[in-house]
Write an enzyme that holds these catalytic residues in place. Structure first.
Site, short mmCIF file in Angstrom:
data_model
loop_
_atom_site.label_atom_id
_atom_site.label_comp_id
_atom_site.label_asym_id
_atom_site.label_seq_id
_atom_site.Cartn_x
_atom_site.Cartn_y
_atom_site.Cartn_z
N LYS A 140 -10.07 -10.03 -12.82
CA LYS A 140 -8.69 -9.86 -12.39
C LYS A 140 -8.49 -10.74 -11.17
CE LYS A 140 -6.66 -5.99 -11.73
NZ LYS A 140 -6.37 -4.62 -11.24
N LYS A 182 -14.82 -4.64 -6.63
CA LYS A 182 -14.17 -5.25 -5.47
C LYS A 182 -15.17 -5.19 -4.32
CE LYS A 182 -9.40 -3.87 -6.62
NZ LYS A 182 -8.30 -2.93 -6.29
N ASP A 207 -11.15 2.17 -10.52
CA ASP A 207 -11.05 1.38 -9.29
C ASP A 207 -11.12 2.33 -8.10
OD1 ASP A 207 -10.43 -0.31 -7.19
OD2 ASP A 207 -8.35 -0.63 -7.78
N GLN A 251 1.43 -0.31 -11.34
CA GLN A 251 1.26 -1.41 -10.40
C GLN A 251 1.10 -2.78 -11.04
OE1 GLN A 251 -0.60 -0.67 -6.48
NE2 GLN A 251 -2.30 -1.81 -7.34
N GLU A 295 0.77 -10.51 -6.01
CA GLU A 295 -0.26 -11.15 -6.82
C GLU A 295 0.30 -12.19 -7.77
OE1 GLU A 295 -2.63 -8.05 -8.56
OE2 GLU A 295 -3.30 -7.34 -6.61
#
Length: 429
Positions: A390, A339, A314, A163, A205
Site C-alpha cells: 500500500k 508499518k 492494521d 478511509q 494519499e
C-alpha cells in the site's frame, strides 16, 4: 569496516507539512545511509509513541526536536562504534536504552530513523541494494500495489466513512504493467467524477475525495472506471477497502457510527454490511473491518468472510508480535499490515512479518498518510517477498517515488523478477 562513526538527526517536513525525523549514518569505510520517518493520521492506540514536542508556538506543537535531540545525543553515544551489520544488536541497544514498553522516552520516530539509516549504510558497505541486503538472494517478488484512488474518513474532508478504496491490478504481468493499469483507471475515474460535477481534489494519499454519501457510491464509480479504462472488474482488477473502523467506533455505546450513511450498526450488523458489499463488488481485501479491540466482532468477520476475503489487521496488530500472536491464537483476521513506524525498528518489523508468514497470514507492506520521498518500504516489500504493498494513489510525488523504485527494482532483477499477481487472492476467489 562497518563500524558506525557518525549519526546525525535533523527535523524535515513530511507530505502533510508536518515535521518528521530524518537520520544520516556514516560508517568507518565512508558508506552512508539516510532515512526519513513517516507519520500516520489514523493511528492505533497500541502503536509505539511518536514523540512530538508539544510546543504550540512552533509547528502547532508537532515539532520533533526532542526526538532529534535523542538521536544526536543518547542514541548516538550508545551506538557509535557498533557494527552496522549487527541490526539486531543496534535495535536492541536503542530499545533497552529507551527503557519503556512503547518507546515513549526517545520516540519510535527517533529509533526507527536510526534503525533504517543503519541498514541502508550497511547495504552500501556491502555494495548491495537495500532489498538484497535485507532479503538475501531469495528476494525477487514484486508486490501487487493496492492503489488508493478514493479517500474518505480521516484522510479526506468528505462524508465517506471508510478511509480508503483501493484498486489492485492482479491481472498485470509485472509491476510496470500494474502501475500503467492503475494510472489508466485513476485518470478514467477523474474524468468520470468531473463529468458528474464531483470534486476531483485529492486527499492525503493522492486519492480523490468526492462528496459521496456511501461506500456503495464510491464503489460504483470505481467499478465503472475500471470497465471504462478497458479492464474487467474482478478479473484484471480487484478492489480493496480500508474501513479504519476504529475511527467511527463508539466504545461507550459499542456501536459503529457511520455518520455519512446515517447508520449506527452493531459489530454483527457491520459484518453483514461487508458481506453484502463483497457479494456485490469484486472486493478481495478488507482492512480494519472492526475496531482494534473488538475481538468478538473480528471473530464474526473472520468466520463469515475469512475463507474468501483477505482480512487485514492494521490498528488490530500495529506490527507488534505480541498483538499479532494474540490475534493468531484467537483465530482472527488472516493478514498483517506492516508499518514500521508502528513498532519502531527494522528488526521488530521483520520479526512481525516472519510471524505472520509462519501462521499462514499474508503481509502487506504499507506507507503512512504523512510520507516523504524515502522509498524504503518499496525495498522492504521485495526483501520480504510479501506480495502486496500500500503506497497511495497515482499522484503526489511522495507516493509515486515508491512505485518508481519498485519499477527500478523489477528492471534490476530482470528475468528473476516475479510479479505476485493473482497469488494474493484467497482460494475461494
Amino acid at each position: 569496516m562497518t563500524a558506525i562513526v557518525s549519526i546525525h538527526g535533523r527535523q524535515v517536513v513530511d507530505s502533510r507539512g508536518n515535521p518528521t525525523v530524518e537520520v544520516d549514518v556514516t560508517l568507518e569505510d565512508g558508506s552512508f545511509g539516510r532515512a526519513a520517518v513517516p507519520s500516520g493520521a489514523s493511528t492505533g492506540v497500541h502503536e509505539a509513541v511518536e514523540l512530538r514536542d508539544g510546543d504550540k508556538t512552533r509547528w502547532g506543537g508537532k515539532g520533533v526536536t526532542k526526538a532529534v535531540h535523542a538521536v544526536n545525543n543518547e542514541i548516538a553515544n550508545a551506538i557509535i562504534g557498533l557494527e552496522a551489520e549487527d541490526q539486531e544488536l543496534i535495535d536492541q541497544t536503542m530499545i533497552k536504552l529507551d527503557g519503556t514498553p512503547n518507546k515513549g522516552k526517545f520516540g519510535a520516530n527517533a529509533i526507527l530513523g536510526v534503525s533504517l539509516a543503519v541498514a541502508k549504510a550497511a547495504a552500501e558497505a556491502r555494495g548491495l541494494p537495500l532489498y538484497r541486503y535485507v532479503g538475501g538472494t531469495a528476494a525477487h517478488v514484486l508486490p501487487v500495489p493496492m492503489m488508493n484512488i478514493v479517500n474518505g474518513g480521516m484522510h479526506a474532508d468528505n462524508p465517506i466513512d471508510f478511509q480508503e478504496f483501493m484498486i489492485a491490478p492482479v491481472g498485470a504481468s509485472s509491476i510496470n504493467e500494474a502501475v500503467r493499469i492503475g494510472t489508466e483507471v485513476f485518470h478514467t475515474l477523474k474524468k468520470e467524477l468531473s463529468a458528474k460535477g464531483m470534486n476531483t481534489n485529492v486527499g492525503d494519499e493522492g486519492g480523490f475525495a468526492p462528496s459521496l454519501d456511501s461506500a456503495s457510491s464510491a464503489l460504483d464509480f470505481i467499478v465503472d472506471s475500471i470497465s471504462k479504462a478497458g479492464y474487467k472488474p474482478g478479473e484484471d482488477v480487484f478492489i480493496a477497502l480500508d474501513a479504519a473502523s476504529s475511527e467511527f467506533y463508539n466504545k461507550d455505546q459499542n456501536i459503529y457510527d457511520l455518520k455519512g450513511e446515517g447508520r449506527k450498526l452493531t459489530s454483527a450488523q457491520l459484518v453483514d454490511y461487508y458481506v453484502e458489499l463483497c457479494g456485490k463488488y469484486p472486493i478481495y481485501s478488507i482492512e480494519d473491518g472492526l475496531a482494534e479491540d473488538d475481538f468478538e466482532g473480528w471473530k464474526i468477520l473472520t468466520e463469515k468472510l475469512g475463507d474468501k476475503v483477505q482480512l487485514v489487521g492494521d490498528d488490530l496488530f500495529v506490527t507488534n508480535v505480541k498483538r499479532l500472536s494474540d490475534g493468531i491464537e484467537r483465530g482472527i483476521a488472516n493478514s498483517l499490515l506492516v508499518k514500521f513506524n508502528q513498532i519502531g525498528s527494522l528488526s521488530e518489523t521483520l520479526a512481525a512479518v516472519n510471524m505472520a508468514n509462519d501462521a499462514s497470514y499474508t503481509a502487506v507492506m504499507s506507507h503512512r498518510s504523512g510520507e516523504t520521498e524515502d522509498t524504503t518500504i518499496a525495498d522492504l516489500a521485495v526483501a520480504t517477498n510479501c506480495g502486496q504493498i500500500k503506497t497511495g494513489s497515482l499522484c503526489r510525488s511522495e507516493r509515486i517515488a515508491k512505485y518508481n523504485q519498485l519499477m527500478r527494482i523489477e528492471e534490476e532483477l530482470g528475468s528473476v523478477a516475479k510479479y505476485a499477481g493473482r497469488s494474493v487472492l484467497r482460494k475461494a476467489k
